[in-house]
Design an enzyme around this catalytic site. Sequence first.
Site, PDB file in Angstrom:
ATOM      1  N   LEU A 119       1.188   7.511  -8.412  1.00  0.00           N
ATOM      2  CA  LEU A 119       1.525   6.389  -7.384  1.00  0.00           C
ATOM      3  C   LEU A 119       1.083   5.329  -7.934  1.00  0.00           C
ATOM      4  O   LEU A 119      -0.076   4.818  -8.266  1.00  0.00           O
ATOM      5  CB  LEU A 119       0.863   6.761  -6.066  1.00  0.00           C
ATOM      6  CG  LEU A 119       1.387   8.113  -5.315  1.00  0.00           C
ATOM      7  CD1 LEU A 119       1.137   8.065  -3.710  1.00  0.00           C
ATOM      8  CD2 LEU A 119       2.697   8.462  -5.305  1.00  0.00           C
ATOM      9  N   LEU A 126       0.712  -1.235  -0.055  1.00  0.00           N
ATOM     10  CA  LEU A 126      -0.037  -0.204  -0.009  1.00  0.00           C
ATOM     11  C   LEU A 126       0.880   1.257   0.097  1.00  0.00           C
ATOM     12  O   LEU A 126       1.956   1.286   0.464  1.00  0.00           O
ATOM     13  CB  LEU A 126      -1.011  -0.104   1.351  1.00  0.00           C
ATOM     14  CG  LEU A 126      -1.818  -1.299   1.295  1.00  0.00           C
ATOM     15  CD1 LEU A 126      -2.838  -1.055   2.760  1.00  0.00           C
ATOM     16  CD2 LEU A 126      -2.839  -1.334   0.179  1.00  0.00           C
ATOM     17  N   HIS A 182      -3.694   4.240  -2.165  1.00  0.00           N
ATOM     18  CA  HIS A 182      -4.521   3.237  -1.245  1.00  0.00           C
ATOM     19  C   HIS A 182      -5.234   4.045   0.125  1.00  0.00           C
ATOM     20  O   HIS A 182      -6.138   3.656   0.155  1.00  0.00           O
ATOM     21  CB  HIS A 182      -3.704   2.042  -0.954  1.00  0.00           C
ATOM     22  CG  HIS A 182      -3.193   1.232  -2.254  1.00  0.00           C
ATOM     23  ND1 HIS A 182      -1.919   1.103  -2.519  1.00  0.00           N
ATOM     24  CD2 HIS A 182      -3.820   0.653  -3.118  1.00  0.00           C
ATOM     25  CE1 HIS A 182      -1.704   0.453  -3.337  1.00  0.00           C
ATOM     26  NE2 HIS A 182      -3.075   0.102  -3.867  1.00  0.00           N
TER      27      HIS A 182
END
Length: 296
Positions: free
Chosen positions: A185, A34, A38
């Site tokens: 990301l 993560l 997230h």
Amino acid sequence: MNRTATRVLSSIEEVREALAGPGRVGLVPTMGYLHEGHAALIRRARAECDTVVLSVFVNPRQFGVNEDLSRYPRDLNRDLAVAEAAGADLLFHPDVATMYPAGYATTVAVGGVSEPLEGSSRPGHFDGVATVVLKLLNIVQPERAYFGEKDWQQLAVVRRMVRDLNVPVQIVGVPTVREPSGLALSSRNSYLTPEQQARAAILSRALQAVQAAAAAGERDTARLRQAGLAVLAEEPEIELDYLAVVDGDMREKAHVENDPLTRVLVAARLFGVRLIDNVPLSPAERRLSERESRNT
């Protein structure tokens, strides 16, 4: 559910028992490792739901031959820390045998939106995505499920599946989170060095060039693409898969229409790592995009 430490559950029975009480449930499906993107999904779910379930499962059925299943980054302790900080109540971490027991024989195939672009480049990928997402929706039975807009075509596939199969869940798209450089990301960014990540931000700059051309009045798709291709040509290490302007059904057209779902998508391999990104093209959607979170 009162906020306590995030509970890690590994079985379907544990999940269903934990969710037996009242309240709105939100699901955030992930493959783990993560990052702040997230975390943004979890926080959105936390703000809208009584109980937030995060799933962490590296789904083998959405990886093709010679893809990165074996080396896909995994770190459950890191994931748990991110989950707790962002406000997840439950972390569902099943193994492959739990999700696909011996004799498993069912695959979900979503036609149309799954076929071009990623569907063409990664045959079977969206069948694996649709299958695991439907299983997770059936296991958790959330009122809402949260997906990042970075995987725009995946979001379209999930929405179509839910609509076609009458699954009683609201699919919520959450804006892409980016580095200050503009790089979206992604867990796969971990394969890149800091210098390579900085150079990979060229994908975002190419998308911005297409947006700028559209804002200046260009409506011809070929010329819009050329604005982005000119930027990508500055990076000698890029292996372009596609740069496409598509409507809400993932169809490429010769001219841009006034469709709020018109999107510019790019996929390319940089330094041996395949990355994807996208931005909205229409003015209304672009204003939404300007409010995207940034990892500052």
